[in-house]
Design a protein around this motif. Structure first.
Motif, PDB file in Angstrom:
ATOM      1  N   THR A 229       0.842  -1.179   0.000  1.00  0.00           N
ATOM      2  CA  THR A 229       0.000   0.000   0.000  1.00  0.00           C
ATOM      3  C   THR A 229       0.881   1.233   0.000  1.00  0.00           C
ATOM      4  O   THR A 229       1.788   1.342   0.818  1.00  0.00           O
ATOM      5  N   SER A 230       0.605   2.151  -0.933  1.00  0.00           N
ATOM      6  CA  SER A 230       1.439   3.346  -0.998  1.00  0.00           C
ATOM      7  C   SER A 230       1.080   4.283   0.132  1.00  0.00           C
ATOM      8  O   SER A 230      -0.091   4.575   0.364  1.00  0.00           O
ATOM      9  N   ILE A 231       2.116   4.753   0.854  1.00  0.00           N
ATOM     10  CA  ILE A 231       1.861   5.636   1.988  1.00  0.00           C
ATOM     11  C   ILE A 231       1.305   6.970   1.496  1.00  0.00           C
ATOM     12  O   ILE A 231       0.723   7.732   2.250  1.00  0.00           O
ATOM     13  N   LEU A 232       1.471   7.245   0.211  1.00  0.00           N
ATOM     14  CA  LEU A 232       0.943   8.488  -0.348  1.00  0.00           C
ATOM     15  C   LEU A 232      -0.525   8.355  -0.724  1.00  0.00           C
ATOM     16  O   LEU A 232      -1.156   9.312  -1.139  1.00  0.00           O
ATOM     17  N   GLY A 233      -1.059   7.145  -0.601  1.00  0.00           N
ATOM     18  CA  GLY A 233      -2.468   6.938  -0.888  1.00  0.00           C
ATOM     19  C   GLY A 233      -2.722   6.536  -2.317  1.00  0.00           C
ATOM     20  O   GLY A 233      -1.862   6.652  -3.187  1.00  0.00           O
ATOM     21  N   GLY A 234      -3.929   6.001  -2.561  1.00  0.00           N
ATOM     22  CA  GLY A 234      -4.342   5.719  -3.918  1.00  0.00           C
ATOM     23  C   GLY A 234      -4.135   4.304  -4.385  1.00  0.00           C
ATOM     24  O   GLY A 234      -4.714   3.893  -5.380  1.00  0.00           O
ATOM     25  N   SER A 235      -3.270   3.529  -3.714  1.00  0.00           N
ATOM     26  CA  SER A 235      -3.126   2.141  -4.132  1.00  0.00           C
ATOM     27  C   SER A 235      -2.841   1.263  -2.931  1.00  0.00           C
ATOM     28  O   SER A 235      -2.372   1.733  -1.903  1.00  0.00           O
ATOM     29  N   GLY A 236      -3.157  -0.012  -3.082  1.00  0.00           N
ATOM     30  CA  GLY A 236      -2.947  -0.947  -1.987  1.00  0.00           C
ATOM     31  C   GLY A 236      -4.036  -1.987  -1.960  1.00  0.00           C
ATOM     32  O   GLY A 236      -5.022  -1.877  -2.688  1.00  0.00           O
ATOM     33  N   SER A 237      -3.838  -3.034  -1.160  1.00  0.00           N
ATOM     34  CA  SER A 237      -4.867  -4.075  -1.094  1.00  0.00           C
ATOM     35  C   SER A 237      -4.835  -4.758   0.264  1.00  0.00           C
ATOM     36  O   SER A 237      -3.829  -4.739   0.969  1.00  0.00           O
ATOM     37  N   ILE A 238      -5.975  -5.363   0.615  1.00  0.00           N
ATOM     38  CA  ILE A 238      -6.081  -6.107   1.874  1.00  0.00           C
ATOM     39  C   ILE A 238      -5.208  -7.357   1.814  1.00  0.00           C
ATOM     40  O   ILE A 238      -4.540  -7.714   2.791  1.00  0.00           O
ATOM     41  N   LEU A 239      -5.178  -8.005   0.643  1.00  0.00           N
ATOM     42  CA  LEU A 239      -4.352  -9.207   0.491  1.00  0.00           C
ATOM     43  C   LEU A 239      -2.896  -8.891   0.827  1.00  0.00           C
ATOM     44  O   LEU A 239      -2.247  -9.601   1.596  1.00  0.00           O
ATOM     45  N   GLY A 240      -2.398  -7.785   0.260  1.00  0.00           N
ATOM     46  CA  GLY A 240      -1.016  -7.400   0.526  1.00  0.00           C
ATOM     47  C   GLY A 240      -0.785  -7.177   2.008  1.00  0.00           C
ATOM     48  O   GLY A 240       0.209  -7.645   2.575  1.00  0.00           O
ATOM     49  N   THR A 241      -1.722  -6.488   2.647  1.00  0.00           N
ATOM     50  CA  THR A 241      -1.574  -6.210   4.070  1.00  0.00           C
ATOM     51  C   THR A 241      -1.471  -7.488   4.878  1.00  0.00           C
ATOM     52  O   THR A 241      -0.601  -7.631   5.744  1.00  0.00           O
ATOM     53  N   ILE A 242      -2.376  -8.436   4.574  1.00  0.00           N
ATOM     54  CA  ILE A 242      -2.363  -9.683   5.353  1.00  0.00           C
ATOM     55  C   ILE A 242      -1.070 -10.450   5.104  1.00  0.00           C
ATOM     56  O   ILE A 242      -0.456 -10.990   6.025  1.00  0.00           O
ATOM     57  N   ILE A 243      -0.602 -10.461   3.853  1.00  0.00           N
ATOM     58  CA  ILE A 243       0.694 -11.112   3.580  1.00  0.00           C
ATOM     59  C   ILE A 243       1.789 -10.404   4.361  1.00  0.00           C
ATOM     60  O   ILE A 243       2.669 -11.041   4.947  1.00  0.00           O
ATOM     61  N   GLY A 244       1.721  -9.071   4.388  1.00  0.00           N
ATOM     62  CA  GLY A 244       2.721  -8.313   5.149  1.00  0.00           C
ATOM     63  C   GLY A 244       2.718  -8.692   6.619  1.00  0.00           C
ATOM     64  O   GLY A 244       3.764  -8.924   7.221  1.00  0.00           O
ATOM     65  N   VAL A 245       1.509  -8.765   7.205  1.00  0.00           N
ATOM     66  CA  VAL A 245       1.395  -9.125   8.622  1.00  0.00           C
ATOM     67  C   VAL A 245       1.993 -10.503   8.873  1.00  0.00           C
ATOM     68  O   VAL A 245       2.792 -10.706   9.795  1.00  0.00           O
TER      69      VAL A 245
END
Lengths: 332, 476
Positions: free
Chosen positions: A272-288
């Motif tokens: 997920t870009s810290i600047l906003g506008g892109s990202g996904s829940i899947l990526g977040t869960i993989i990150g966690v």
């Protein structure tokens, strides 16, 4: 970055969206590959690592960060940030303990009060951000201090213990052989993912993050949506706080310090870009999951916690670097 | 607004101030005449010597608030053109009295609560008057001409902060004279100094539209580096036969300069990642934070640094009987403030933060400017960590918790806009002072230290809100 992506997708010779290649080149795909490689590597170093017991136990530990990281993903996608989640987490833990033991509410009701407290705390953030126009970073920085201060003031450094046996179910019990909080996390992830990916609400979050003014002029209820996600963030911090208290069987006011940075790290690592506008829940869960497995795997192979902290910092920066590199390549 | 209501508005602060003062002095006598006339003394005397023989020192806050409101009321009648400013100050007096009544009298000092309860309706009269003093700020008043100095002072964040610090010092000093004892004040400034110095660098970074959340860890690391280098004095004298005082002095000097240089190096590294690798600063410093934090504990093995040579303790020196950190803070803030105001290089920081595109088009090298901000931030973090390291006899192996929060808060409360482009280092210093003084003040008026952080949080929010509203008004 958004402009660049648009330019890229309008080129005739770029591959059509979707497909395996596309996924493997996305941040989620890269992370997944990295994660699998890491798991295999760590599994060869310690035979305790790749066991069902260990992995389920790790699931117990990551549930709280995961729950907080979901709304954090929404918020960061809109270009905001919520630094107060760790403090709301601590405040909710204290409210849970004290509304039960000191005020004397039944524990079931205390849990409800806790969740309401979390949602209210998030709502206050949202109201100031939306109605007064305080930048999210500053607002949640102030409430990072304020909510933690409330937790300290209410608890006065006393801890609450002696919860009844049934209360520990959420934190320590299993359901169908899987830790209960993992079910909660899985359900929350699924719902959050569907909402973000498949509803107009989800699409609106991206629109807000890409260009808030444009989103406003297109008639999106920007303020209401922002209010919703900050409230949601507070609520989930409350849920995570409740699960944490149930897991560690005690309540203290310093619980969850630094949780906000862990959650943000997971979200950012997830692409997920810290600047906003892109990202996904899947990526977040993989990150966690990646961060937790890294911590656990390194610990099992004899690396100290502090060295692991270094590794996580390096991985975070490297992943973002890699991501920007790929984005730039794609834009060319 | 017609002439009559305008005339009434003119006298309201005076009337309310007089009412509160009268209630404070006369009511105890009127309501309970059996206690005897204490009227001439009650204002000046510490009520520890009152007829109930109860230590009710905090009540003097109410007397001060009443006196203040009265003086302001007189001023308002004489010079109605200052009406708005006076209204705000009068409201502060009302707020002071209210705060006292609501928080302290109710649950802290049982004696004061007893005393207030014995006043019966008089207590409620005082409470209501204080509330009215606060509320009168809402009355419509003519907009004053902008040329009055007081409006200019209230019109910027530094002025508000300075007034708040002074008002608080006076008020708390009256309630508990030990607060203004030289020892306590210098303690406050000592603990403020390194936060304020680090906040200078942070202000520069935030002005360019970036942020550094790794500065707390960095300061911890730099303090350790400095301490470790100073331990080399004995080693150097043994190895190179440098037992002369000059050689020892040289090693000490190196240990003082080392954190500054290392700080600049780390700052350059962060700046490089932000500008050339194009990673947002919050992500870079989030990563750096864990790298530095973990690396530090691994390096030191969690051991404290102790037994530094006696010449090492820079922050404990007191030339002219004033602690060294105060010199550092004052000089650095003045130099930085002048530099930020008058040098082209510093104006470039504002330009990049205010509008990067415009700055680029006018020929500024954006990368170099941001790089510069991060390097300077590292330098100031180095100086701050030096003062922190030499303050006590031991240096902890872990960074102070939440110190980056204190530093960022100081910069933001001081009026540095997180969106970039505005802010001054003097504001940041005053804010650091205020946040620290409040911590100490709450202890001196017997508020439980557990509430300190909540009060600080509210304070951060209030100053930010004030800033936002002021800007909104100025821009319309």
């Amino acid at each position: 970055m958004f402009m660049a992506e648009q330019a890229a997708s309008s080129r005739p010779n770029t591959p059509p969206p979707g497909g395996l290649r596309q996924f493997l080149l996305s941040q989620e795909g890269v992370l997944l590959l990295l994660g699998v490689a890491m798991v295999l590597l760590l599994a060869t170093r310690s035979d305790k690592f790749l066991t069902v017991d260990n992995l389920l136990n790790q699931g117990r530990l990551l549930a709280e960060i995961g729950l907080v990281a979901l709304p954090m993903t929404y918020i960061i996608i809109t270009g905001g940030i919520d630094l107060s989640v760790g403090s709301i987490f601590g405040l909710c833990a204290v409210v849970l303990g004290f509304s039960w033991q000191v005020v004397g509410l039944p524990l079931e009701l205390a849990i409800v009060v806790t969740l309401i407290t979390g949602a209210l705390a998030g709502l206050v953030n949202g109201l100031f951000i939306v109605r007064v126009g305080v930048p999210p970073l500053i607002m949640t920085l102030a409430t990072l201090a304020f909510y933690r201060g409330l937790a300290q003031g209410i608890s006065e450094a006393r801890s609450v213990t002696g919860y009844p046996e049934w209360f520990f179910g959420m934190g320590q019990g299993d359901f169908l052989g899987v830790p209960q909080q993992l079910w909660v996390l899985a359900l929350a992830t699924l719902v959050a993912g569907i909402i973000l990916g498949l509803t107009t609400f989800g699409r609106a979050l991206y629109a807000i993050g890409n260009n808030e003014t444009a989103a406003r002029f297109s008639g999106l209820p920007v303020d209401r949506y922002k209010l919703l996600i900050y409230t949601f963030s507070g609520l989930m911090s409350g849920v995570a706080g409740y699960i944490f208290v149930s897991r560690v069987t005690t309540t203290r006011s310093d619980m969850g310090s630094g949780l906000e940075l862990d959650a943000i790290a997971a979200v950012v690592l997830g692409g997920t870009s810290i600047l906003g506008g892109s990202g996904s829940i899947l990526g977040t869960i993989i990150g966690v999951i990646l961060i937790q497995l890294l911590k656990n795997g390194l610990a099992l192979t004899g690396v100290t916690t502090d060295a692991t902290t270094v590794v996580i910092g390096v991985v975070l920066i490297a992943a973002i670097l890699f991501n920007t590199f790929i984005q730039r390549r794609r834009a060319q | 607004m017609n002439a009559f209501s305008a005339g009434l508005t003119r006298f309201i602060p005076l009337l309310l101030g007089a009412l509160l003062l009268a209630a404070y002095t006369l009511l105890p006598v009127v309501i309970q005449p059996e206690r005897g006339a204490t009227t001439p003394y009650v204002l000046l005397e510490n009520r520890a010597n009152n007829e109930l023989e109860l230590p009710t020192a905090g009540l003097q806050l109410v007397a001060m608030a009443a006196l203040g409101a009265l003086c302001l009321g007189v001023w308002n009648v004489l010079a109605p053109q200052f009406g708005r400013a006076i209204a705000v100050l009068t409201a502060l007096c009302g707020g002071l009295a209210l705060t006292y009544f609501i928080i302290f009298a109710r649950d802290y000092a049982a004696e004061e609560a007893t005393y207030l309860a014995s006043l019966g309706p008089g207590f409620w009269l005082m409470l209501a008057t204080a509330g009215l003093l606060l509320a009168q700020v809402l009355l419509p008043r003519p907009r004053p001409p902008a040329r009055y100095a007081i409006m200019r002072v209230l019109g910027n964040q530094e002025g508000v902060l300075l007034l708040t610090v002074l008002a608080m010092t006076i008020a708390v000093g009256i309630a508990n004279p030990r607060f203004v004892a030289e020892r306590n004040l210098s303690d406050i400034i000592m603990t403020t100094s390194y936060i304020a110095i680090a906040a200078i660098g942070m202000s520069m970074v935030i002005i360019t539209g970036n942020i550094d959340i790794s500065v707390g860890s960095l300061m911890g690391l730099l303090a350790l580096i400095s301490g470790r280098v100073s331990l080399l004095t004995d080693w150097a004298s043994a190895t190179f036969g440098l037992a002369t005082p000059e050689a020892r002095g040289l090693v000490i000097a190196v240990s003082w300069v080392a954190p500054v240089l290392c700080g600049a190096l780390v700052g350059a590294l962060i700046g490089f990642a932000v500008t050339y690798l194009k990673i947002p600063s919050i992500v870079v410093t989030l990563g750096m934070r864990s790298i530095i934090f973990g690396g530090m504990v691994v390096w030191t093995n969690g051991e404290r640094v102790v037994d530094m040579p006696p010449e090492y303790f820079l922050a404990q020196m007191r030339p002219l009987n004033i602690p060294m950190p105060i010199y550092f803070m004052v000089v650095l803030v003045i130099v930085a403030a002048l530099w930020m105001r008058y040098s082209a290089a510093a104006r470039a920081l504002y330009a990049v933060g205010g509008n990067a595109e415009a700055a680029r088009l006018s020929g500024l090298n954006e990368r170099r400017v941001i790089m510069q901000a991060f390097i300077l931030n590292g330098v100031f973090a180095g100086v701050a960590s030096l003062l922190y390291a030499t303050q006590f006899q031991t240096i902890q192996p872990t960074p102070q918790p939440n110190v980056e929060l204190a530093i960022i808060s100081a910069a933001v409360v001081g009026g540095v806009s997180i969106l970039g482009g505005t802010g001054t280092v003097i504001g940041a210093m005053l804010a650091a002072l205020l946040l620290n003084a409040i911590r100490s003040a709450l202890v001196f008026i017997n508020v439980s230290p557990f509430w300190v952080q909540a009060v600080q949080g509210v304070l951060i929010l209030l100053t930010v809100l004030a800033d936002i509203f002021r800007r909104r008004r100025q821009s319309t």
